[in-house]
Scaffold this active site. Structure first.
Site, PDB file in Angstrom:
ATOM      1  N   LYS A  16      -6.924  -4.061 -40.978  1.00  0.00           N
ATOM      2  CA  LYS A  16      -7.744  -5.217 -40.572  1.00  0.00           C
ATOM      3  C   LYS A  16      -9.199  -4.805 -40.457  1.00  0.00           C
ATOM      4  CE  LYS A  16      -8.534  -3.734 -36.146  1.00  0.00           C
ATOM      5  NZ  LYS A  16      -9.846  -3.302 -35.666  1.00  0.00           N
ATOM      6  N   GLY A 114     -10.727   2.339 -36.933  1.00  0.00           N
ATOM      7  CA  GLY A 114     -11.143   0.971 -36.607  1.00  0.00           C
ATOM      8  C   GLY A 114     -10.513  -0.040 -37.545  1.00  0.00           C
ATOM      9  N   LEU A 115      -9.504   0.404 -38.314  1.00  0.00           N
ATOM     10  CA  LEU A 115      -8.849  -0.470 -39.290  1.00  0.00           C
ATOM     11  C   LEU A 115      -7.472  -0.943 -38.828  1.00  0.00           C
ATOM     12  CD1 LEU A 115      -9.800   1.431 -42.589  1.00  0.00           C
ATOM     13  CD2 LEU A 115     -10.602  -0.844 -41.902  1.00  0.00           C
ATOM     14  N   SER A 119      -1.578   0.025 -35.303  1.00  0.00           N
ATOM     15  CA  SER A 119      -1.147  -1.252 -34.715  1.00  0.00           C
ATOM     16  C   SER A 119      -0.406  -2.102 -35.735  1.00  0.00           C
ATOM     17  CB  SER A 119      -2.366  -2.040 -34.222  1.00  0.00           C
ATOM     18  OG  SER A 119      -3.110  -1.278 -33.308  1.00  0.00           O
ATOM     19  N   ASP A 152      -4.154  -4.605 -30.269  1.00  0.00           N
ATOM     20  CA  ASP A 152      -4.346  -5.228 -31.583  1.00  0.00           C
ATOM     21  C   ASP A 152      -3.036  -5.702 -32.205  1.00  0.00           C
ATOM     22  OD1 ASP A 152      -7.074  -4.986 -31.796  1.00  0.00           O
ATOM     23  OD2 ASP A 152      -7.023  -3.129 -32.966  1.00  0.00           O
TER      24      ASP A 152
END
Ligand code: C5P
Length: 305
Positions: A16, A114-115, A119, A152
């Site tokens: 994401k 941070g992608l 999660s 997340d």
């Protein structure tokens, strides 16, 4: 004891990016109150789950195998520190199921980037285990289990663009136009708790009300590109100035807008269309900075809401 007959599911677990990430403040429980627009992209891990529940099977047995390029899997835990294992345990605890699950992750999403890779793996595993163990949890109940695994996870269980609030666990489907993106990853990770701590220590500001940005995200690439923001970016850039350099390169190379994703260090840019690329010279500049070429990905978008 012999194992019960099992089935296998293979599920894609998309990475994401956050089109905006607004940090409202720290809460008494140590988490931060957020507003963020989470967009799944075409870069994905593959999660293979071989599992069965059996009431005569008196134990719960979970195993995890991780494969992928060395650089990607080096830091990925194989034990209960992995969110996939925590997801399996949390679902079993919630439903009382006994049985087994052998899970294999094929990693393509860099960890601590941070992608949302870990999660998303957990979100995919929960969906598969709910089927294979025949737990019968509905969407909201399964997302509640996801929320206990990581902030997340519930957003990544929606299967499309999601607006997340609270510590990230309050999610709703968001309307976002299809987007073409360029993603720059780095050979180092950033720890999420540290990024939030840096925001606290800096007394960093909170970004604008998201109403206009949500409207822009629905309308098109040009509109949304100009309003991307991430409140964690400035405190993280202070420790990792390469992030600001990559962002500048993307903008110089023709991206309509660029911002850090999540708690970083990944930076992404919005491109004018599916065939758009940043200049060759800029691609080389990025390889010089990060040791890897930028990746071109898409986000499907959604008309819902
Ligand atoms: O929920 P998750 O395990 O992904 O969060 C990791 C850490 O990131 C938390 O322990 C907390 O330090 C920080 N965090 C936060 N506020 C959030 C989400 C995460 O402070 N909304």
């Amino acid at each position: 004891m012999s194992r019960p007959a099992a089935n296998t599911m293979i599920v894609e677990a998309p990475a994401k990016v956050n089109l905006f990430l607004r940090v409202l403040g720290i809460r008494p429980d140590g988490f931060h109150e957020l507003e963020t627009l989470i967009l799944p992209i075409s870069l994905a891990d593959q999660v293979e789950v071989h599992a069965a529940a059996d009431p005569n099977f008196r134990t719960l047995s979970l195993s995890l195998d991780v494969s992928g390029e060395d650089e990607l899997v080096r830091g990925v835990p194989r034990d209960e520190a992995n969110l996939v294992m925590r997801a399996g345990l949390a679902l079993a605890e919630r439903t009382g199921v006994l049985g087994f699950a052998d899970i294999a992750l094929d990693k393509r999403i860099p960890p601590a980037a941070g992608l949302g890779g870990g999660s998303s793996d957990a979100a995919a595993a929960l969906a598969a285990l709910n089927e294979l163990w025949e737990c019968g949890l509905d969407g909201p109940s399964l997302r509640e289990v996801g929320g206990s695994v990581g902030s997340d996870v519930p957003a990544l269980m929606l299967g499309g663009p999601a607006l997340a609030r609270g510590r990230g666990e309050q999610v709703e489907v968001a309307a976002v136009c299809p987007l073409s993106l360029v993603v720059v990853t780095f050979p180092f990770g950033v720890s999420t708790p540290e990024a939030f701590r840096w925001w606290d220590e800096a007394g960093a500001p909170t970004g604008p009300e998201p109403g206009p940005l949500l409207e822009a995200a629905r309308l098109g690439m040009e509109r949304v590109a100009g309003s991307l923001f991430n409140d964690l970016e400035a405190p993280v850039v202070r420790r990792h100035p390469e992030i600001a350099e990559a962002k500048r390169s993307l903008l110089d190379g023709g991206a309509l807008g660029a911002v850090m994703s999540g708690s970083g260090p990944t930076v992404f840019g919005v491109l004018a269309g599916p065939d758009a690329r940043v200049d060759r010279r800029i691609e080389e500049e990025i390889v010089g900075l990060t040791g890897r070429p930028p990746a071109y990905v898409t986000a499907k978008g959604s008309r819902a809401r």
